[in-house]
Design a protein around this motif. Structure first.
Motif, PDB file in Angstrom:
ATOM      1  N   GLN A 188       0.898  -1.336   0.117  1.00 35.00           N
ATOM      2  CA  GLN A 188      -0.001  -0.014  -0.005  1.00 35.00           C
ATOM      3  C   GLN A 188       0.791   1.214   0.074  1.00 35.00           C
ATOM      4  N   LEU A 189       0.406   2.393  -0.633  1.00 36.10           N
ATOM      5  CA  LEU A 189       0.986   3.590  -0.609  1.00 36.10           C
ATOM      6  C   LEU A 189       0.224   4.453  -0.629  1.00 36.10           C
ATOM      7  N   TYR A 190       0.494   5.446   0.400  1.00 33.73           N
ATOM      8  CA  TYR A 190      -0.342   6.862   0.749  1.00 33.73           C
ATOM      9  C   TYR A 190       0.395   7.828   0.672  1.00 33.73           C
ATOM     10  N   ILE A 191      -0.129   8.974  -0.032  1.00 30.35           N
ATOM     11  CA  ILE A 191       0.473  10.311  -0.109  1.00 30.35           C
ATOM     12  C   ILE A 191      -0.561  11.325   0.331  1.00 30.35           C
ATOM     13  N   SER A 192      -0.226  12.015   1.302  1.00 27.54           N
ATOM     14  CA  SER A 192      -1.284  13.235   1.702  1.00 27.54           C
ATOM     15  C   SER A 192      -0.473  14.384   1.848  1.00 27.54           C
ATOM     16  N   PRO A 193      -1.261  15.666   2.008  1.00 25.96           N
ATOM     17  CA  PRO A 193      -0.513  16.816   2.026  1.00 25.96           C
ATOM     18  C   PRO A 193      -0.349  16.823   3.448  1.00 25.96           C
ATOM     19  N   VAL A 225      -2.581  17.712   6.529  1.00 26.42           N
ATOM     20  CA  VAL A 225      -3.788  16.801   6.521  1.00 26.42           C
ATOM     21  C   VAL A 225      -3.566  15.854   7.611  1.00 26.42           C
ATOM     22  N   ASP A 226      -4.178  15.500   8.662  1.00 24.88           N
ATOM     23  CA  ASP A 226      -3.811  14.719   9.897  1.00 24.88           C
ATOM     24  C   ASP A 226      -4.295  13.057   9.528  1.00 24.88           C
ATOM     25  N   GLU A 227      -4.884  12.903   8.107  1.00 20.06           N
ATOM     26  CA  GLU A 227      -5.145  11.478   8.162  1.00 20.06           C
ATOM     27  C   GLU A 227      -4.572  11.058   6.609  1.00 20.06           C
ATOM     28  N   TRP A 228      -4.398  10.000   6.386  1.00 21.64           N
ATOM     29  CA  TRP A 228      -3.900   9.453   5.006  1.00 21.64           C
ATOM     30  C   TRP A 228      -5.188   9.383   4.076  1.00 21.64           C
ATOM     31  N   GLN A 229      -4.736   9.639   2.944  1.00 18.24           N
ATOM     32  CA  GLN A 229      -6.004   9.549   1.746  1.00 18.24           C
ATOM     33  C   GLN A 229      -5.986   8.213   1.423  1.00 18.24           C
ATOM     34  N   GLU A 230      -6.562   7.804   0.294  1.00 19.93           N
ATOM     35  CA  GLU A 230      -6.664   6.535  -0.349  1.00 19.93           C
ATOM     36  C   GLU A 230      -5.387   5.909  -0.880  1.00 19.93           C
ATOM     37  N   ASP A 231      -5.139   4.676  -0.740  1.00 22.04           N
ATOM     38  CA  ASP A 231      -4.053   3.906  -1.381  1.00 22.04           C
ATOM     39  C   ASP A 231      -3.831   4.320  -2.709  1.00 22.04           C
ATOM     40  N   VAL A 232      -2.815   4.913  -3.291  1.00 22.75           N
ATOM     41  CA  VAL A 232      -2.752   5.198  -4.667  1.00 22.75           C
ATOM     42  C   VAL A 232      -1.887   4.578  -5.462  1.00 22.75           C
ATOM     43  N   LEU A 233      -1.430   3.135  -4.865  1.00 24.27           N
ATOM     44  CA  LEU A 233      -0.744   2.516  -5.643  1.00 24.27           C
ATOM     45  C   LEU A 233      -1.291   2.029  -6.924  1.00 24.27           C
ATOM     46  N   GLY A 234      -0.773   2.215  -8.068  1.00 27.38           N
ATOM     47  CA  GLY A 234      -1.461   1.725  -9.205  1.00 27.38           C
ATOM     48  C   GLY A 234      -1.721   0.473  -9.584  1.00 27.38           C
ATOM     49  N   VAL A 235      -0.679  -0.495  -8.962  1.00 23.80           N
ATOM     50  CA  VAL A 235      -0.553  -1.869  -9.002  1.00 23.80           C
ATOM     51  C   VAL A 235      -0.960  -2.701  -7.936  1.00 23.80           C
ATOM     52  N   LYS A 275       3.943  20.222  -0.681  1.00 22.21           N
ATOM     53  CA  LYS A 275       4.506  19.476   0.366  1.00 22.21           C
ATOM     54  C   LYS A 275       3.459  18.168   0.945  1.00 22.21           C
ATOM     55  N   PHE A 276       4.038  16.963   0.596  1.00 23.73           N
ATOM     56  CA  PHE A 276       3.510  15.772   0.987  1.00 23.73           C
ATOM     57  C   PHE A 276       4.294  14.784   1.994  1.00 23.73           C
ATOM     58  N   ASP A 277       3.511  14.032   2.622  1.00 20.75           N
ATOM     59  CA  ASP A 277       3.979  12.991   3.296  1.00 20.75           C
ATOM     60  C   ASP A 277       3.521  11.670   2.515  1.00 20.75           C
ATOM     61  N   LEU A 278       4.567  10.681   2.770  1.00 21.47           N
ATOM     62  CA  LEU A 278       4.376   9.570   1.976  1.00 21.47           C
ATOM     63  C   LEU A 278       4.491   8.266   3.063  1.00 21.47           C
ATOM     64  N   LYS A 279       3.623   7.354   2.754  1.00 26.36           N
ATOM     65  CA  LYS A 279       3.728   6.225   3.734  1.00 26.36           C
ATOM     66  C   LYS A 279       3.500   4.930   3.028  1.00 26.36           C
ATOM     67  N   ILE A 280       4.487   3.910   3.151  1.00 23.48           N
ATOM     68  CA  ILE A 280       4.343   2.521   2.693  1.00 23.48           C
ATOM     69  C   ILE A 280       3.789   1.631   3.677  1.00 23.48           C
ATOM     70  N   ILE A 281       3.064   0.575   3.495  1.00 26.41           N
ATOM     71  CA  ILE A 281       2.784  -0.472   4.099  1.00 26.41           C
ATOM     72  C   ILE A 281       3.455  -1.779   3.405  1.00 26.41           C
ATOM     73  N   ASP A 282       4.134  -2.717   3.976  1.00 27.30           N
ATOM     74  CA  ASP A 282       4.340  -4.017   3.382  1.00 27.30           C
ATOM     75  C   ASP A 282       3.600  -4.948   3.658  1.00 27.30           C
ATOM     76  N   ALA A 283       3.958  -6.116   3.268  1.00 30.61           N
ATOM     77  CA  ALA A 283       3.107  -7.235   3.097  1.00 30.61           C
ATOM     78  C   ALA A 283       2.934  -7.808   4.484  1.00 30.61           C
ATOM     79  N   GLU A 284       3.749  -7.796   5.505  1.00 33.49           N
ATOM     80  CA  GLU A 284       3.561  -7.755   7.050  1.00 33.49           C
ATOM     81  C   GLU A 284       2.598  -6.859   7.693  1.00 33.49           C
TER      82      GLU A 284
END
Length: 120
Positions: free
Chosen positions: A41-46, A49-59, A80-89
């Protein structure tokens, strides 16, 4: 003569429409995964903003060593954006305060419990 003029006018119109639609947003960038992990999962939010938007990963999964293009709507104003990834675990890694108006490529790294990004 009228047919040629009409054809030329339609051609110019279509060219203009295609050019406008093909324009990238100033925040668009290429994301390279060099984390050694698969990104589920990949999230990119301004930043403001205090919460993450939708998962933007196109695959479904962005495997280690793979890249993908991240595109924004052309009317996006924020830079200016923050970026969050979530791995398989389900582990999360966050990169903060990325100025995407000045960045065209981000390579994410993870090693020895430390995360960093190479920015171009």
């Amino acid at each position: 003569m009228k047919k040629q003029f009409l054809f030329a006018l339609v051609s110019i119109f279509l060219f203009c429409v295609m050019t406008v639609n093909a324009q990238d947003s100033k925040q668009d960038f290429t994301l390279n995964n060099a984390t050694g992990l698969s990104i589920d999962q990949l999230y990119i939010s301004p930043c403001n903003v205090d919460e993450w938007q939708e998962d933007v990963l196109g695959v479904e999964i962005l495997a280690d060593g793979e890249s993908c293009k991240i595109s924004f709507h052309p009317s996006t104003e924020e830079c200016k954006f923050d970026l969050k990834i979530i791995d398989a675990e389900g582990d999360e890694i966050i990169w903060e305060d990325l100025n995407l108006c000045e960045i065209f490529e981000v390579t994410l790294y993870w090693k020895d419990s430390k995360a960093w990004a190479e920015i171009k």
